[in-house]
Design a protein around this motif. Structure first.
Motif, mmCIF file in Angstrom:
data_model
loop_
_atom_site.group_PDB
_atom_site.id
_atom_site.type_symbol
_atom_site.label_atom_id
_atom_site.label_comp_id
_atom_site.label_asym_id
_atom_site.label_seq_id
_atom_site.Cartn_x
_atom_site.Cartn_y
_atom_site.Cartn_z
ATOM 1 N N SER A 66 0.806 -1.221 0.000
ATOM 2 C CA SER A 66 0.000 0.000 0.000
ATOM 3 C C SER A 66 0.838 1.270 0.000
ATOM 4 O O SER A 66 0.305 2.366 0.059
ATOM 5 C CB SER A 66 -0.952 0.000 1.189
ATOM 6 N N GLY A 67 2.176 1.156 -0.024
ATOM 7 C CA GLY A 67 3.043 2.341 -0.048
ATOM 8 C C GLY A 67 4.056 2.323 1.078
ATOM 9 O O GLY A 67 4.338 1.285 1.660
ATOM 10 N N SER A 68 4.579 3.490 1.385
ATOM 11 C CA SER A 68 5.595 3.622 2.426
ATOM 12 C C SER A 68 5.033 4.348 3.644
ATOM 13 O O SER A 68 4.253 5.290 3.511
ATOM 14 C CB SER A 68 6.795 4.406 1.900
ATOM 15 N N ASP A 69 5.451 3.908 4.822
ATOM 16 C CA ASP A 69 5.105 4.551 6.084
ATOM 17 C C ASP A 69 6.397 4.923 6.789
ATOM 18 O O ASP A 69 7.453 4.354 6.518
ATOM 19 C CB ASP A 69 4.296 3.610 6.976
ATOM 20 N N PHE A 70 6.307 5.861 7.738
ATOM 21 C CA PHE A 70 7.457 6.221 8.558
ATOM 22 C C PHE A 70 7.094 5.938 10.004
ATOM 23 O O PHE A 70 5.991 6.265 10.453
ATOM 24 C CB PHE A 70 7.833 7.691 8.384
ATOM 25 N N ALA A 71 8.021 5.318 10.737
ATOM 26 C CA ALA A 71 7.738 4.949 12.121
ATOM 27 C C ALA A 71 8.916 5.272 13.038
ATOM 28 O O ALA A 71 10.068 5.103 12.654
ATOM 29 C CB ALA A 71 7.425 3.463 12.216
ATOM 30 N N VAL A 72 8.584 5.754 14.222
ATOM 31 C CA VAL A 72 9.532 5.868 15.333
ATOM 32 C C VAL A 72 8.767 5.355 16.546
ATOM 33 O O VAL A 72 7.987 6.078 17.160
ATOM 34 C CB VAL A 72 10.017 7.315 15.560
ATOM 35 N N ILE A 73 8.970 4.060 16.853
ATOM 36 C CA ILE A 73 8.208 3.393 17.906
ATOM 37 C C ILE A 73 9.159 2.837 18.949
ATOM 38 O O ILE A 73 10.150 2.189 18.621
ATOM 39 C CB ILE A 73 7.351 2.247 17.317
ATOM 40 N N ARG A 74 8.826 3.097 20.202
ATOM 41 C CA ARG A 74 9.557 2.528 21.341
ATOM 42 C C ARG A 74 8.573 1.752 22.198
ATOM 43 O O ARG A 74 7.398 2.110 22.309
ATOM 44 C CB ARG A 74 10.190 3.640 22.157
ATOM 45 N N ARG A 75 9.080 0.736 22.860
ATOM 46 C CA ARG A 75 8.253 -0.153 23.679
ATOM 47 C C ARG A 75 7.587 0.597 24.838
ATOM 48 O O ARG A 75 8.190 1.457 25.478
ATOM 49 C CB ARG A 75 9.122 -1.267 24.229
ATOM 50 N N GLY A 76 6.339 0.240 25.089
ATOM 51 C CA GLY A 76 5.636 0.680 26.290
ATOM 52 C C GLY A 76 5.257 2.145 26.335
ATOM 53 O O GLY A 76 5.091 2.683 27.423
ATOM 54 N N ARG A 77 5.103 2.782 25.203
ATOM 55 C CA ARG A 77 4.735 4.199 25.199
ATOM 56 C C ARG A 77 3.503 4.408 24.329
ATOM 57 O O ARG A 77 3.316 3.717 23.338
ATOM 58 C CB ARG A 77 5.886 5.042 24.662
ATOM 59 N N PRO A 78 2.675 5.404 24.693
ATOM 60 C CA PRO A 78 1.521 5.702 23.834
ATOM 61 C C PRO A 78 2.000 6.286 22.508
ATOM 62 O O PRO A 78 3.116 6.797 22.405
ATOM 63 C CB PRO A 78 0.733 6.733 24.642
ATOM 64 N N ALA A 79 1.140 6.191 21.506
ATOM 65 C CA ALA A 79 1.550 6.618 20.171
ATOM 66 C C ALA A 79 0.454 7.414 19.485
ATOM 67 O O ALA A 79 -0.697 7.430 19.914
ATOM 68 C CB ALA A 79 1.916 5.402 19.330
ATOM 69 N N VAL A 80 0.862 8.048 18.400
ATOM 70 C CA VAL A 80 -0.063 8.763 17.534
ATOM 71 C C VAL A 80 0.141 8.233 16.116
ATOM 72 O O VAL A 80 1.270 7.972 15.699
ATOM 73 C CB VAL A 80 0.149 10.291 17.627
#
Length: 148
Positions: free
Chosen positions: A72-86
């Motif tokens: 479906s295309g490209s996404d960008f992510a900056v994810i760390r364990r145990g934290r809320p996200a947007v």
């Protein structure tokens, strides 16, 4: 943790040196406000990842940083364990269809985006704390006397 800067025309995802290194991304991510379709808050950012890191760093359950490519295309992510996200869904962005970020300022981002025009770039957390601009008083129509 990423810093979110917002002005009248765009949202800037400011990455630290370590985030840039792990994401294999040389500069900050810029998102035109007009390309933002939807903003969602989530407690589990991992469920929003689509595809495979290309380029990026992925340590299951710990961190996910970089560009994710899928059918479906490209996404960008900056994810760390145990934290809320947007989760920010985009339309018409030249590089990404979705941006997934762990941040404790997700609610502040939603509030700041709803506020409308912001004159110069400011940190999202500061925008949410400042009072909204004064609303213009509405004129009420003159009351008509009741007829008998």
């Amino acid at each position: 943790m990423v810093t979110l800067l917002l002005d009248a025309t765009r949202l800037e995802v400011a990455l630290s040196f370590s985030e840039r290194t792990l994401a294999f991304h040389k500069q900050n991510v810029f998102i035109e406000r007009s390309s933002i379709v939807k903003v969602q808050l989530t407690e589990d950012a991992w469920t929003w990842l689509r595809g495979v890191p290309s380029p990026g760093t992925y340590l299951p359950g710990l961190i996910a940083m970089g560009t994710w490519k899928s059918a479906s295309g490209s996404d960008f992510a900056v994810i760390r364990r145990g934290r809320p996200a947007v989760v920010i869904d985009l339309e018409g962005h030249p590089d990404f269809g979705r941006v997934v970020l762990t941040t404790s300022h997700g609610v502040a981002l939603v509030q700041a985006l709803r506020r409308g025009e912001v004159e110069e770039a400011a940190d999202v957390s500061e925008l949410a704390e400042s009072p909204p601009p004064a609303a213009k008083p509405r004129k009420r129509p003159a009351a008509k006397p009741a007829t008998a």
